[in-house]
Design a protein around this motif. Sequence first.
Motif, mmCIF file in Angstrom:
data_model
loop_
_atom_site.group_PDB
_atom_site.id
_atom_site.type_symbol
_atom_site.label_atom_id
_atom_site.label_comp_id
_atom_site.label_asym_id
_atom_site.label_seq_id
_atom_site.Cartn_x
_atom_site.Cartn_y
_atom_site.Cartn_z
ATOM 1 N N GLN A 187 35.343 32.781 38.791
ATOM 2 C CA GLN A 187 36.037 33.986 39.259
ATOM 3 C C GLN A 187 35.065 35.178 39.290
ATOM 4 O O GLN A 187 35.050 35.966 40.238
ATOM 5 C CB GLN A 187 37.232 34.267 38.329
ATOM 6 N N GLN A 210 43.305 39.017 48.830
ATOM 7 C CA GLN A 210 44.140 39.451 47.705
ATOM 8 C C GLN A 210 45.440 38.645 47.615
ATOM 9 O O GLN A 210 45.958 38.435 46.519
ATOM 10 C CB GLN A 210 44.425 40.956 47.786
ATOM 11 N N GLU A 269 34.735 45.999 42.392
ATOM 12 C CA GLU A 269 34.562 44.538 42.468
ATOM 13 C C GLU A 269 33.599 44.062 41.380
ATOM 14 O O GLU A 269 33.803 43.009 40.771
ATOM 15 C CB GLU A 269 34.053 44.121 43.851
ATOM 16 N N GLU A 275 44.231 35.668 45.797
ATOM 17 C CA GLU A 275 43.869 36.004 44.415
ATOM 18 C C GLU A 275 45.125 36.090 43.541
ATOM 19 O O GLU A 275 45.162 35.573 42.427
ATOM 20 C CB GLU A 275 43.106 37.328 44.368
ATOM 21 N N VAL A 322 43.931 45.568 42.152
ATOM 22 C CA VAL A 322 42.911 45.518 43.207
ATOM 23 C C VAL A 322 43.578 45.495 44.587
ATOM 24 O O VAL A 322 43.113 46.153 45.528
ATOM 25 C CB VAL A 322 41.968 44.302 43.022
ATOM 26 N N HIS A 373 32.353 39.520 46.482
ATOM 27 C CA HIS A 373 33.205 40.573 47.075
ATOM 28 C C HIS A 373 32.452 41.909 47.070
ATOM 29 O O HIS A 373 32.433 42.632 48.062
ATOM 30 C CB HIS A 373 34.506 40.741 46.284
HETATM 31 FE FE1 FEO Z 1 37.737 40.940 44.389
HETATM 32 FE FE2 FEO Z 1 39.704 39.386 42.574
HETATM 33 O O1 FEO Z 1 39.415 40.392 44.068
#
Ligand code: FEO
Length: 167
Positions: free
Chosen positions: A46, A127, A17, A130, A97, A53
């Motif tokens: 981001q 996710q 992360e 994301e 990821v 995270h």
């Molecule tokens: Fe930590 Fe972009 O997922």
Amino acid sequence: MLSDKMQEALNGQLVAELYSAYLYLSMAAYFDAADLPGFANWMRVQAQEEVTHGMKFYSYVYERNGRVVLGPIDGPPTDWDSPAAAFEHVLAHERKVTGLIGGLVKLAVEEKDQATGYFLQWFVEEQVEEEESAEAVLRKVVEAGAEPSALDGELGARVFKPPAASS
Ligand code: FEO
């Protein structure tokens, strides 16, 4: 109590992360250098999300009486051929990821660690978001083609929102 295997894997994801944060910060620097401050803002937000995270993994390992052990973070790429190439990289990275989180979920089942499986559900849902958001921006960047600056204002409006503190 976390098994050694589970603890090692969670610590590995903490580093993954933080690598994501590093990658997106590198993309922010690429966009700042390209005079696209809105794109750079999107990437900085981001990167901030990725740090949160990583910290979720840190807190969780600690809460389970585990030991947080930080490994090295690889150096990120520093250049991309175009804004679209950078966002293609974002999408590919997020898919990767998603695979890593899937591997952790599988390990939690193998280790019969229901608490970790439950903890990881937040990341399973995250996710999905994301990938969806990377796909949406990539589509817009491709549409903007040779005029990425037309999108700069929209991407500049993105604001960092810390995730809920509960998990
Ligand atoms: Fe930590 Fe972009 O997922």
